[in-house]
Motif scaffolding. Sequence first.
Motif, short mmCIF file in Angstrom:
data_model
loop_
_atom_site.label_atom_id
_atom_site.label_comp_id
_atom_site.label_asym_id
_atom_site.label_seq_id
_atom_site.Cartn_x
_atom_site.Cartn_y
_atom_site.Cartn_z
N ILE A 164 47.14 64.12 25.42
CA ILE A 164 47.45 64.75 26.81
C ILE A 164 46.15 65.57 26.91
O ILE A 164 45.86 65.80 28.00
CB ILE A 164 48.78 65.34 26.76
CG1 ILE A 164 50.05 64.52 26.55
CG2 ILE A 164 48.93 66.65 27.82
CD1 ILE A 164 51.35 65.17 26.64
N MET A 165 45.97 66.47 25.97
CA MET A 165 44.62 67.51 26.23
C MET A 165 43.39 66.67 26.36
O MET A 165 42.56 66.97 27.33
CB MET A 165 44.56 68.27 24.90
CG MET A 165 45.67 69.14 24.64
SD MET A 165 45.50 70.27 23.14
CE MET A 165 44.09 70.92 23.40
N GLN A 166 43.46 65.45 25.77
CA GLN A 166 42.05 64.68 26.00
C GLN A 166 42.10 64.27 27.53
O GLN A 166 41.17 64.24 28.29
CB GLN A 166 42.00 63.54 25.05
CG GLN A 166 40.85 62.47 25.42
CD GLN A 166 40.98 61.21 24.48
OE1 GLN A 166 41.50 61.33 23.24
NE2 GLN A 166 40.27 60.11 24.68
N ALA A 167 43.36 63.61 27.96
CA ALA A 167 43.32 63.45 29.36
C ALA A 167 43.10 64.27 30.20
O ALA A 167 42.38 64.09 31.38
CB ALA A 167 44.62 62.65 29.62
N GLU A 168 43.67 65.47 30.20
CA GLU A 168 43.35 66.68 30.84
C GLU A 168 42.16 67.00 31.18
O GLU A 168 41.26 67.53 32.02
CB GLU A 168 44.12 67.92 30.53
CG GLU A 168 45.83 67.64 30.72
CD GLU A 168 46.63 69.01 30.06
OE1 GLU A 168 45.84 69.85 29.40
OE2 GLU A 168 47.72 69.19 30.50
N LYS A 169 41.13 67.03 29.80
CA LYS A 169 39.69 67.30 29.97
C LYS A 169 38.86 66.49 30.96
O LYS A 169 37.80 66.62 31.41
CB LYS A 169 39.14 67.45 28.56
CG LYS A 169 39.78 68.33 27.49
CD LYS A 169 39.06 68.22 26.35
CE LYS A 169 39.56 69.62 25.34
NZ LYS A 169 38.96 69.59 24.04
N GLN A 170 39.49 65.12 31.18
CA GLN A 170 38.91 64.00 31.81
C GLN A 170 39.54 64.23 33.12
O GLN A 170 38.99 63.29 33.83
CB GLN A 170 39.08 62.48 31.09
CG GLN A 170 38.38 62.83 29.87
CD GLN A 170 38.43 61.45 28.98
OE1 GLN A 170 39.41 60.64 29.44
NE2 GLN A 170 37.85 61.27 27.81
N ASN A 171 40.47 64.99 33.27
CA ASN A 171 41.05 65.13 34.84
C ASN A 171 41.67 63.89 35.27
O ASN A 171 41.81 63.28 36.11
CB ASN A 171 39.95 65.33 35.88
CG ASN A 171 39.52 66.85 35.71
OD1 ASN A 171 40.02 67.85 35.58
ND2 ASN A 171 38.18 67.03 36.17
N LYS A 172 42.49 63.34 33.94
CA LYS A 172 43.16 61.75 34.23
C LYS A 172 44.62 62.23 33.86
O LYS A 172 45.01 63.16 33.20
CB LYS A 172 42.47 60.92 33.57
CG LYS A 172 41.12 60.46 34.02
CD LYS A 172 40.76 59.25 33.09
CE LYS A 172 39.45 58.78 33.34
NZ LYS A 172 38.72 57.65 32.71
N ASP A 173 45.42 61.27 34.34
CA ASP A 173 46.92 61.33 34.08
C ASP A 173 47.08 60.69 32.69
O ASP A 173 46.50 59.62 32.56
CB ASP A 173 47.79 60.50 35.27
CG ASP A 173 49.28 61.01 34.97
OD1 ASP A 173 49.69 60.53 34.12
OD2 ASP A 173 49.80 61.75 35.97
N ILE A 174 48.13 61.14 32.00
CA ILE A 174 48.15 60.37 30.61
C ILE A 174 49.00 58.99 30.70
O ILE A 174 48.61 58.43 29.79
CB ILE A 174 49.00 61.31 29.89
CG1 ILE A 174 49.57 60.78 28.46
CG2 ILE A 174 50.66 61.40 30.44
CD1 ILE A 174 48.32 60.65 27.46
N TYR B 253 44.76 54.75 29.24
CA TYR B 253 45.44 55.35 27.88
C TYR B 253 46.58 54.56 27.58
O TYR B 253 47.08 54.70 26.70
CB TYR B 253 45.97 56.78 28.06
CG TYR B 253 44.78 57.65 28.59
CD1 TYR B 253 44.10 58.15 27.44
CD2 TYR B 253 44.87 58.27 29.74
CE1 TYR B 253 42.87 58.97 28.13
CE2 TYR B 253 43.80 59.19 30.39
CZ TYR B 253 42.71 59.40 28.93
OH TYR B 253 41.96 60.37 29.49
#
Length: 528
Positions: free
Chosen positions: A117-127, A132
């Motif tokens: 989730i944190m990785q997706a947030e850094k890339q401004n994407k939805d989990i 993913y």
Amino acid sequence: MKIAPQNLIQRRLPSMMKNHLLLTSVFLSGALLLTGCQTTNVNPSNTLAANPSPSTAKKTLASALQKQRRQSFRYHSNIEISNRQQRTAASGAQVVASDYVDAHCEETHDQAYAALIMQAEKQNKDIFATDYDKERDALKQSYLECVDAYYAWEEHQYDSDVTVPADYQALFDSYEDKPKPLDIKKAQLLDEYLLKPLSIDAQGVYQPLAGKATMLASAQYLARNHHSSINQPIYVDMKNGDIYLWADNVAMFNSELLDDKLGTKWQNKWLKIAIDDGTLPKGFGSEVIKSHFAASDLTYEAAPVSQFNYVAASTLASLSPKLPAHQLSAMLSTDQIIRRVQSFDSYQDDYQNYLQIFYKRISQKYPELVKEAEPMTAFETIQSSKELTSKAMVQTILAMINAQINDEDKTESKVAANATVEELYGIDKRGQLKWQHLHRQLDNTGKTAPDKSMTIDVLQQYSATNGKDKAFPNLPNNVQSPNASNSIDMREYGPELLQYYRDGNGTAVGKMIFNVLPMAKERFGATD
């Protein structure tokens, strides 16, 4: 954390038998108070070791220890207790995901999912984005695989035909011994909020020919927003068999709980406690000292020479486990250093042999002090005795020593696996003992893995006495030595306090306490 131990008796006892050992230590210390320090007739050599062999190391150390028995000296001692091994193991080993093995799979999945989730947030994407899908599916499959392996592992405990993947078998089998998140937090908190801020030291003078010993024990807690300290002076009159404690430290508790009329009567006063009330056999204290030294010497003589060796001062810094820095600096400038290393089992056997020799000598010399009855706790002794005397207490302590000797069940004593006891001794050119250091592991968790244990490092330093130095730098000049005018004699104060209660006075707590003491009721009747 630095803690000052008792230095007057050179034999250090294993802490894992602390209940019995405490009473034994009190017994021996009390005898020292009665008669002063006596020793066997030895004539040690002052010659430095020409042949640095293990047998020479053992003989040199024996000479230094025996020589110190009859000399006056100043001492300073401290203990450092550290959980360095816990913290090092936690940082260097694989930390499992959960505190409990049955929650491992779920915790592992949740932590990995949170990281995604944190990785997706850094890339401004939805989990839940298709980007993913592969990662989410991998987490799901990994979770299901883990759960299947855990259930198989549980069944394998009862059915050996059930197979478990090898990597999961190894993980779950050793799960309890691996560092856990809670273990890490506890170790960090213990170090930060207790071990680092707390320091306890002691210093004093030991003068056997003058029949005098002093100790100034001090404890400090120095945290960022909290500073506190307490000192406890102790004066031992070995010739008359009296021990003096500084009364100020217990006056408040005595006033609150027992003596509501006390006021400031104990301010800047000593409490005099007589060790022998006249009920012990003549010469008993002297015989205890002789028996203590005889048991120590015979136990030492039986030790294998392979336990002893010389070490160079330059190697101390590289010893494993690592010595505390503040203790190491005091040990470096030494002419010769002798190291003794024992397994814990050997250390325990030495203690048992010491007890057997000591008990045999005392019981043969004074059969009237040996009781066949089962030993009691100190409180049970007080409750059951109509008269609490020195003789009654010695009988109880001897009974407890005998019970320890005959106790075949040693399973309650828990120590770290493969634990050793290491001792270092610094000796000068004249063969005088300058310092001694003890290192051992303490199992504070009930587990036996080495990385679960705490370590204790004890350093005791010795120097020549100086008549100009005050025994108690924190006390006024007129109370440096106890006397009749600056002391409260407990043999006089006790009956006065009991009579005060007999007259209908006193606190509720005091009345309850005195009413359960048979010796008080026998003399004064109930205090109701």
